[in-house]
Design a protein around this motif. Sequence first.
Motif, PDB file in Angstrom:
ATOM      1  N   ALA A  98       0.866  -1.189   0.000  1.00  0.00           N
ATOM      2  CA  ALA A  98       0.000   0.000   0.000  1.00  0.00           C
ATOM      3  C   ALA A  98       0.897   1.231   0.000  1.00  0.00           C
ATOM      4  N   ASP A 103      -4.537   4.546  -4.743  1.00  0.00           N
ATOM      5  CA  ASP A 103      -5.850   4.655  -4.087  1.00  0.00           C
ATOM      6  C   ASP A 103      -6.080   3.512  -3.104  1.00  0.00           C
ATOM      7  N   HIS A 104      -5.770   2.298  -3.550  1.00  0.00           N
ATOM      8  CA  HIS A 104      -6.015   1.120  -2.704  1.00  0.00           C
ATOM      9  C   HIS A 104      -4.757   0.262  -2.629  1.00  0.00           C
ATOM     10  N   SER A 105      -4.740  -0.650  -1.664  1.00  0.00           N
ATOM     11  CA  SER A 105      -3.622  -1.593  -1.558  1.00  0.00           C
ATOM     12  C   SER A 105      -3.657  -2.542  -2.760  1.00  0.00           C
ATOM     13  N   GLY A 153      -7.038  -7.301   1.397  1.00  0.00           N
ATOM     14  CA  GLY A 153      -7.667  -6.036   0.981  1.00  0.00           C
ATOM     15  C   GLY A 153      -7.282  -4.933   1.940  1.00  0.00           C
ATOM     16  N   ASP A 154      -7.722  -3.712   1.638  1.00  0.00           N
ATOM     17  CA  ASP A 154      -7.371  -2.566   2.493  1.00  0.00           C
ATOM     18  C   ASP A 154      -7.635  -2.862   3.964  1.00  0.00           C
ATOM     19  N   GLU A 155      -8.723  -3.570   4.236  1.00  0.00           N
ATOM     20  CA  GLU A 155      -9.113  -3.785   5.638  1.00  0.00           C
ATOM     21  C   GLU A 155      -8.068  -4.586   6.415  1.00  0.00           C
ATOM     22  N   GLY A 318      -8.958   3.653   8.262  1.00  0.00           N
ATOM     23  CA  GLY A 318      -8.845   3.830   6.811  1.00  0.00           C
ATOM     24  C   GLY A 318      -7.391   3.822   6.385  1.00  0.00           C
ATOM     25  N   LEU A 319      -7.121   3.325   5.189  1.00  0.00           N
ATOM     26  CA  LEU A 319      -5.739   3.171   4.707  1.00  0.00           C
ATOM     27  C   LEU A 319      -5.024   4.517   4.627  1.00  0.00           C
ATOM     28  N   HIS A 320      -5.740   5.553   4.254  1.00  0.00           N
ATOM     29  CA  HIS A 320      -5.142   6.891   4.096  1.00  0.00           C
ATOM     30  C   HIS A 320      -5.587   7.840   5.210  1.00  0.00           C
TER      31      HIS A 320
END
Length: 344
Positions: A98, A103-105, A153-155, A318-320
């Motif tokens: 990431a 935007d996403h991993s 996933g991002d989570e 959140g990732l960001h």
Amino acid sequence: MSPNPATPVSLTRHLLEEQRAGRINADLRLLIEVVARACKSISIAVGKGALGGVLGDAGTAGEASINIQGEAQKKLDVLSNEILMEANAWGGHLAGLASEEMDHSVPISDAQPRGNYLLLFDPLDGSSNIDVNISVGTIFSVLRCPDGIGQPGDEHYLQPGTDQVAAGYCTYGPSTMLVLTIGHGTHAFTLDREIGSFVLTQRGMAIPEDTKEFAVNMSNQRFWEAPMQAYVGDLLAGKEGPRGKDFNMRWVASMVADVHRILTRGGIFSYPLDSKCAAKGGKLRLMYEANPMAFLVEQAGGAASTGRQRMLEVQPTGLHQRVPVFLGSRTEVEAAVKYHAEHD
Ligand code: AHG
Ligand code: MN
Ligand code: MN
Ligand code: MN
């Protein structure tokens, strides 16, 4: 053959010694080596400056390339991201990556060798300084991929900073330095360009408990919350004021450069909430700026807080995600936290 004590300790030897001491496994050791090699490539690109065609904004004429942060990307943001992505595509130690610039991993595809780590990074930190030849850097953080997750996933990245297994940065300054922790101290390596390897130049960085130096972007003062107004107001009152000492100020606008100075000679770095960035939760990003820096700083005896909570204990959503940041000399961070407790 007993090692000659005069022989410089390379990053490779240091990591092998950590592995022999049972502090790191081969996969994580080799992942760190891959990231360090990528940082060497970024250092070469940064060092070319205008001669390498890497300055200026990314995107086409008249149409900026905007990242998920809402920032206009620099060419070096994009190039550094590509270098780290390519270096790790075939590394074989990751389940996913990431980045600030994506935007996403991205999970490692089935066609590539994979491992059990998640790598998060800010490929080029301090982008506003690229075109004016001021130090910039790369920041990275390593987490474990949760068991049984083939395509994270991002989570799956939303783990608190205490779960980091490694963190570090590379600062592209007068010298290129890699500063690293795997949870057993914070150690600094300097790139020997003649042999092309990072050499251990400071084992066990230790941040002085006290400081007279603070780092903040003062132009935001009128937007700060009450605790920050009070805290900085008292700092600026100097020895006649309640703090009883005169402070100096530094602000490079490259987190890596400011944090490296603080790890080296002490200080407090803060990017607090202000009314401009409060809606986003702050300016700096938790997962690939605040958390790796907090791990490095705590391992060097310092402290890192949001002003209201230990940074490494923030549960990401959140990732960001963005957070307010106070980090550096322990007693000064504690003072800033006390102002938040007393002025909230
Ligand atoms: P990045 O270049 O990766 O987007 O990060 C920039 C960050 C950080 O490096 C620095 O401390 C801060 O932004 C500077 O913010 P201001 O320009 O508001 O001072
Ligand atoms: Mn950016
Ligand atoms: Mn950054
Ligand atoms: Mn960046």
